[in-house]
Design a protein around this motif. Structure first.
Motif, PDB file in Angstrom:
ATOM      1  N   ARG A   5      23.445   4.738  30.282  1.00  0.00           N
ATOM      2  CA  ARG A   5      24.180   3.841  30.973  1.00  0.00           C
ATOM      3  C   ARG A   5      23.362   3.872  32.382  1.00  0.00           C
ATOM      4  O   ARG A   5      23.776   3.359  33.386  1.00  0.00           O
ATOM      5  N   THR A   6      22.386   4.408  32.440  1.00  0.00           N
ATOM      6  CA  THR A   6      21.227   4.296  33.090  1.00  0.00           C
ATOM      7  C   THR A   6      19.990   2.840  33.167  1.00  0.00           C
ATOM      8  O   THR A   6      19.672   3.083  31.658  1.00  0.00           O
ATOM      9  N   PRO A   7      20.079   2.347  34.141  1.00  0.00           N
ATOM     10  CA  PRO A   7      19.552   1.381  34.411  1.00  0.00           C
ATOM     11  C   PRO A   7      17.428   1.748  33.849  1.00  0.00           C
ATOM     12  O   PRO A   7      17.431   3.095  34.092  1.00  0.00           O
ATOM     13  N   ILE A   8      17.043   1.312  32.476  1.00  0.00           N
ATOM     14  CA  ILE A   8      15.445   1.238  32.327  1.00  0.00           C
ATOM     15  C   ILE A   8      14.991   0.884  33.415  1.00  0.00           C
ATOM     16  O   ILE A   8      14.938  -0.488  33.724  1.00  0.00           O
ATOM     17  N   LEU A   9      14.190   1.306  33.537  1.00  0.00           N
ATOM     18  CA  LEU A   9      13.195   1.325  34.632  1.00  0.00           C
ATOM     19  C   LEU A   9      11.851   1.690  34.552  1.00  0.00           C
ATOM     20  O   LEU A   9      10.985   2.320  33.823  1.00  0.00           O
TER      21      LEU A   9
ATOM     22  N   LYS B  25       7.466   2.739  34.692  1.00  0.00           N
ATOM     23  CA  LYS B  25       7.343   3.648  36.014  1.00  0.00           C
ATOM     24  C   LYS B  25       6.620   3.694  37.345  1.00  0.00           C
ATOM     25  O   LYS B  25       7.035   4.230  37.944  1.00  0.00           O
ATOM     26  N   THR B  26       6.019   2.695  38.024  1.00  0.00           N
ATOM     27  CA  THR B  26       5.898   2.285  39.050  1.00  0.00           C
ATOM     28  C   THR B  26       7.182   2.385  39.633  1.00  0.00           C
ATOM     29  O   THR B  26       7.346   2.943  41.306  1.00  0.00           O
ATOM     30  N   ASP B  27       8.144   1.755  39.492  1.00  0.00           N
ATOM     31  CA  ASP B  27       9.715   1.950  39.898  1.00  0.00           C
ATOM     32  C   ASP B  27      10.067   3.348  40.417  1.00  0.00           C
ATOM     33  O   ASP B  27      10.329   3.668  41.533  1.00  0.00           O
ATOM     34  N   LEU B  28      10.031   3.675  39.247  1.00  0.00           N
ATOM     35  CA  LEU B  28      10.382   5.578  39.139  1.00  0.00           C
ATOM     36  C   LEU B  28       9.726   6.376  40.440  1.00  0.00           C
ATOM     37  O   LEU B  28      10.431   6.775  40.669  1.00  0.00           O
ATOM     38  N   GLU B  29       8.601   5.912  39.905  1.00  0.00           N
ATOM     39  CA  GLU B  29       7.299   6.229  41.193  1.00  0.00           C
ATOM     40  C   GLU B  29       8.264   6.044  42.737  1.00  0.00           C
ATOM     41  O   GLU B  29       7.818   6.953  43.303  1.00  0.00           O
ATOM     42  N   GLN B  30       8.288   5.383  42.869  1.00  0.00           N
ATOM     43  CA  GLN B  30       8.075   4.407  43.882  1.00  0.00           C
ATOM     44  C   GLN B  30      10.204   5.555  44.649  1.00  0.00           C
ATOM     45  O   GLN B  30       9.799   5.396  45.861  1.00  0.00           O
ATOM     46  N   LEU B  31      10.842   5.403  43.546  1.00  0.00           N
ATOM     47  CA  LEU B  31      11.663   6.111  44.257  1.00  0.00           C
ATOM     48  C   LEU B  31      12.086   7.625  44.120  1.00  0.00           C
ATOM     49  O   LEU B  31      12.398   7.838  44.976  1.00  0.00           O
ATOM     50  N   GLY B  32      11.066   8.021  43.391  1.00  0.00           N
ATOM     51  CA  GLY B  32      10.099   9.571  43.486  1.00  0.00           C
ATOM     52  C   GLY B  32      10.595  10.158  42.827  1.00  0.00           C
ATOM     53  O   GLY B  32      11.225  11.507  42.659  1.00  0.00           O
ATOM     54  N   PHE B  33      10.771   9.896  41.391  1.00  0.00           N
ATOM     55  CA  PHE B  33      11.230  11.233  40.534  1.00  0.00           C
ATOM     56  C   PHE B  33      10.170  11.045  39.776  1.00  0.00           C
ATOM     57  O   PHE B  33       8.918  10.637  39.704  1.00  0.00           O
ATOM     58  N   LYS B  34      10.055  12.428  39.412  1.00  0.00           N
ATOM     59  CA  LYS B  34       8.569  13.340  38.473  1.00  0.00           C
ATOM     60  C   LYS B  34       7.975  13.348  37.290  1.00  0.00           C
ATOM     61  O   LYS B  34       7.756  13.360  36.786  1.00  0.00           O
TER      62      LYS B  34
ATOM     63  N   GLU C 278      20.923   2.090  43.297  1.00  0.00           N
ATOM     64  CA  GLU C 278      20.941   2.309  43.998  1.00  0.00           C
ATOM     65  C   GLU C 278      21.789   4.055  43.904  1.00  0.00           C
ATOM     66  O   GLU C 278      20.833   5.013  44.218  1.00  0.00           O
ATOM     67  N   GLU C 279      22.185   4.564  42.568  1.00  0.00           N
ATOM     68  CA  GLU C 279      22.306   5.614  42.518  1.00  0.00           C
ATOM     69  C   GLU C 279      20.937   6.304  42.943  1.00  0.00           C
ATOM     70  O   GLU C 279      20.848   7.478  42.743  1.00  0.00           O
ATOM     71  N   MET C 280      20.585   5.743  41.562  1.00  0.00           N
ATOM     72  CA  MET C 280      18.832   6.254  41.403  1.00  0.00           C
ATOM     73  C   MET C 280      18.314   6.833  42.283  1.00  0.00           C
ATOM     74  O   MET C 280      17.712   7.791  42.876  1.00  0.00           O
ATOM     75  N   GLU C 281      18.473   5.468  43.657  1.00  0.00           N
ATOM     76  CA  GLU C 281      17.345   6.362  45.175  1.00  0.00           C
ATOM     77  C   GLU C 281      18.263   7.336  45.712  1.00  0.00           C
ATOM     78  O   GLU C 281      17.886   8.025  46.502  1.00  0.00           O
ATOM     79  N   LYS C 282      19.453   7.589  45.736  1.00  0.00           N
ATOM     80  CA  LYS C 282      19.889   8.469  46.750  1.00  0.00           C
ATOM     81  C   LYS C 282      20.070   9.475  45.844  1.00  0.00           C
ATOM     82  O   LYS C 282      19.686  10.089  46.551  1.00  0.00           O
ATOM     83  N   ILE C 283      20.100   9.710  44.683  1.00  0.00           N
ATOM     84  CA  ILE C 283      19.647  10.718  44.018  1.00  0.00           C
ATOM     85  C   ILE C 283      18.074  11.201  43.968  1.00  0.00           C
ATOM     86  O   ILE C 283      17.959  12.367  44.611  1.00  0.00           O
ATOM     87  N   ALA C 284      17.083  10.107  44.350  1.00  0.00           N
ATOM     88  CA  ALA C 284      15.754  10.940  44.675  1.00  0.00           C
ATOM     89  C   ALA C 284      15.803  11.192  46.034  1.00  0.00           C
ATOM     90  O   ALA C 284      15.175  11.931  46.547  1.00  0.00           O
ATOM     91  N   GLY C 285      16.716  10.759  47.005  1.00  0.00           N
ATOM     92  CA  GLY C 285      16.140  11.079  48.183  1.00  0.00           C
ATOM     93  C   GLY C 285      17.019  12.175  48.567  1.00  0.00           C
ATOM     94  O   GLY C 285      17.413  12.568  49.857  1.00  0.00           O
ATOM     95  N   SER C 286      17.762  12.871  47.921  1.00  0.00           N
ATOM     96  CA  SER C 286      18.490  13.998  48.453  1.00  0.00           C
ATOM     97  C   SER C 286      18.357  15.595  48.252  1.00  0.00           C
ATOM     98  O   SER C 286      18.495  16.420  48.592  1.00  0.00           O
ATOM     99  N   PHE C 287      17.004  15.555  47.120  1.00  0.00           N
ATOM    100  CA  PHE C 287      16.077  16.725  47.093  1.00  0.00           C
ATOM    101  C   PHE C 287      14.759  16.902  46.923  1.00  0.00           C
ATOM    102  O   PHE C 287      14.476  16.074  47.125  1.00  0.00           O
ATOM    103  N   ASP C 288      14.342  18.392  47.306  1.00  0.00           N
ATOM    104  CA  ASP C 288      12.715  18.230  47.071  1.00  0.00           C
ATOM    105  C   ASP C 288      12.796  18.144  46.473  1.00  0.00           C
ATOM    106  O   ASP C 288      10.983  18.584  46.056  1.00  0.00           O
ATOM    107  N   LEU C 289      13.085  18.929  44.838  1.00  0.00           N
ATOM    108  CA  LEU C 289      12.416  19.865  43.970  1.00  0.00           C
ATOM    109  C   LEU C 289      12.256  18.737  43.039  1.00  0.00           C
ATOM    110  O   LEU C 289      12.702  16.958  43.002  1.00  0.00           O
ATOM    111  N   PRO C 290      10.946  18.526  41.934  1.00  0.00           N
ATOM    112  CA  PRO C 290      10.830  17.450  40.767  1.00  0.00           C
ATOM    113  C   PRO C 290      12.434  17.384  40.196  1.00  0.00           C
ATOM    114  O   PRO C 290      12.797  18.184  40.152  1.00  0.00           O
TER     115      PRO C 290
END
Length: 294
Positions: free
Chosen positions: A210-214, A216-225, A188-200
Motif C-alpha cells: 500500500r505504501t509508495p516505494i521511495l 534512500k534520499t527521499d526517505l532521509e529527506q522526509l525524516g525516516f531513520k 503526503e501521509e509519510m511526510e505527515k508521519i515524519a513531521g509528527s514525532f521526535d523518535l526514530p
C-alpha cells in the motif's frame, strides 16, 4: 565484534534493513555490509511453515528462527514479534526470549489476535490503552536499553491516519524506541508521519504493498531513520526459482536456462564448507590412520 543497532541509530543516515526469512537469505545479506537485518514475519512463516502470515505461527516457532538467524550472523537483527503472542504476560515472555535469542530489536504491533500481514485487508486493532500497556511491559522487561522496542500501529487502514498518529504518540510515551506507522498510502501521509514525532521512525517498503516505494534520499529527506524491505528478497528468490523450475519441467534439464545462478563454489563457501574441508585436512591423521601402523 557485532555492531550495535542502538549506537547506529544515533549516527547520521538511513538504516536500510533487508528482509531475511531463512539462513540462506540471512547469510547472503549478512556478508554485504548492511547496518541491520529485518526478520520478516511474513517471509519467515512462509519459509518455515508454508502458511500465510495470519497469526498461525507460535512464539516457539518464531523465537527458534530468531535464535538461528541471530546466531548465524553478525549484523544487528530486528525481529518481528507480532502481537507479543498474547496478553501482557506473553509480551514479557516474548521480549525476554527474543533478547536472549540474540535480536537487537523486537517489533510489536497493536493488532487483534490473530494478526494479519500489514498490507492485507481487514486488520483490526486492540484498544489504545491495551496496546500502550504492551509497549510499557516490553520496555520494562528488557534487560538492556540497547535492546530496542519497535512499536507498530496498524490503525491507518481501518481508522485513518490521525488515529494512527495518536497511537504512535501513546506508544512513544509508553517507552518505544522506534515508531512504525504501518501502511501510509501517499507520500503526503509519510511526510505527515515524519513531521509528527521526535523518535526514530521506520518506513515499511513492501514491494507491491500500500505504501509508495521511495529511494534512500527521499526517505532521509522526509525524516525516516530506518527502512525495512521485508518482501524484496523472497519475491526475487521466488521469481528466480519459479523460472528455473518451469524450465526444468518444460525441458527436463537446467541446460540453457537463461536466468542467473549463484556460483556453486561460492554458495558452498557461504554455507561454511571451507571450514569443513580445513577441519578435515587438519585432522586427516585421526580420521584416516595409516594402514598397518603399530
Amino acid at each position: 565484534m557485532m555492531r550495535g543497532l542502538a549506537q547506529r541509530l544515533r549516527q547520521p543516515g538511513l538504516v536500510t534493513a533487508p528482509g531475511v526469512f531463512d539462513m540462506i537469505s540471512a547469510k547472503l545479506a549478512d556478508g554485504l555490509g548492511f547496518d541491520a537485518l529485518y526478520m520478516t514475519g511474513y517471509g519467515t512463516v512462509a519459509s518455515h511453515l508454508g502458511y500465510p502470515d495470519a497469526g498461525l505461527a507460535t512464539y516457539s516457532d518464531m523465537v527458534g528462527r530468531v535464535r538461528q538467524i541471530a546466531g548465524g550472523t553478525r549484523t544487528p537483527l530486528i525481529a518481528d514479534g507480532d502481537t507479543g503472542y498474547g496478553g501482557l504476560l506473553n509480551v514479557e515472555h516474548t521480549v525476554r526470549g527474543y533478547e536472549a535469542a540474540g535480536a537487537q530489536a523486537i517489533q510489536l504491533e497493536d493488532q487483534e489476535f490473530p494478526k494479519k500481514c500489514g498490507h492485507t485487508p481487514d486488520r483490526r486493532v486492540i484498544a489504545i490503552a491495551d496496546a500502550a500497556a504492551k509497549i510499557r511491559v516490553a520496555a520494562e522487561t528488557r534487560s538492556s536499553k540497547d535492546f530496542l522496542i519497535v512499536a507498530r500501529t496498524d490503525a491507518r487502514t481501518a481508522h485513518g491516519l490521525d488515529e494512527a498518529l495518536r497511537r504512535g504518540e501513546a506508544y512513544a510515551k509508553a517507552g518505544a524506541d522506534i515508531l512504525f506507522i504501518e501502511s501510509p498510502e501517499t507520500v503526503e501521509e509519510m511526510e505527515k508521519i515524519a513531521g509528527s514525532f521526535d523518535l526514530p521512525l521506520l518506513a515499511n517498503m513492501v514491494d507491491g504493498g500500500r505504501t509508495p516505494i521511495l529511494g534512500k534520499t527521499d526517505l532521509e529527506q522526509l525524516g525516516f531513520k530506518v527502512a525495512i524491505f521485508p518482501v524484496t528478497g523472497f519475491l526475487a528468490a521466488s521469481a528466480a526459482m519459479a523460472s528455473a523450475y518451469r524450465h526444468l519441467l518444460e525441458t527436463g534439464s537446467s541446460k540453457d536456462w537463461q536466468g542467473t545462478l549463484y556460483p556453486f563454489n561460492d554458495f558452498s563457501a557461504l554455507m561454511g564448507f571451507d571450514k569443513v574441508w580445513a577441519f578435515e585436512r587438519a585432522h586427516a591423521d585421526y580420521t584416516n590412520p595409516s594402514q598397518g601402523a603399530d
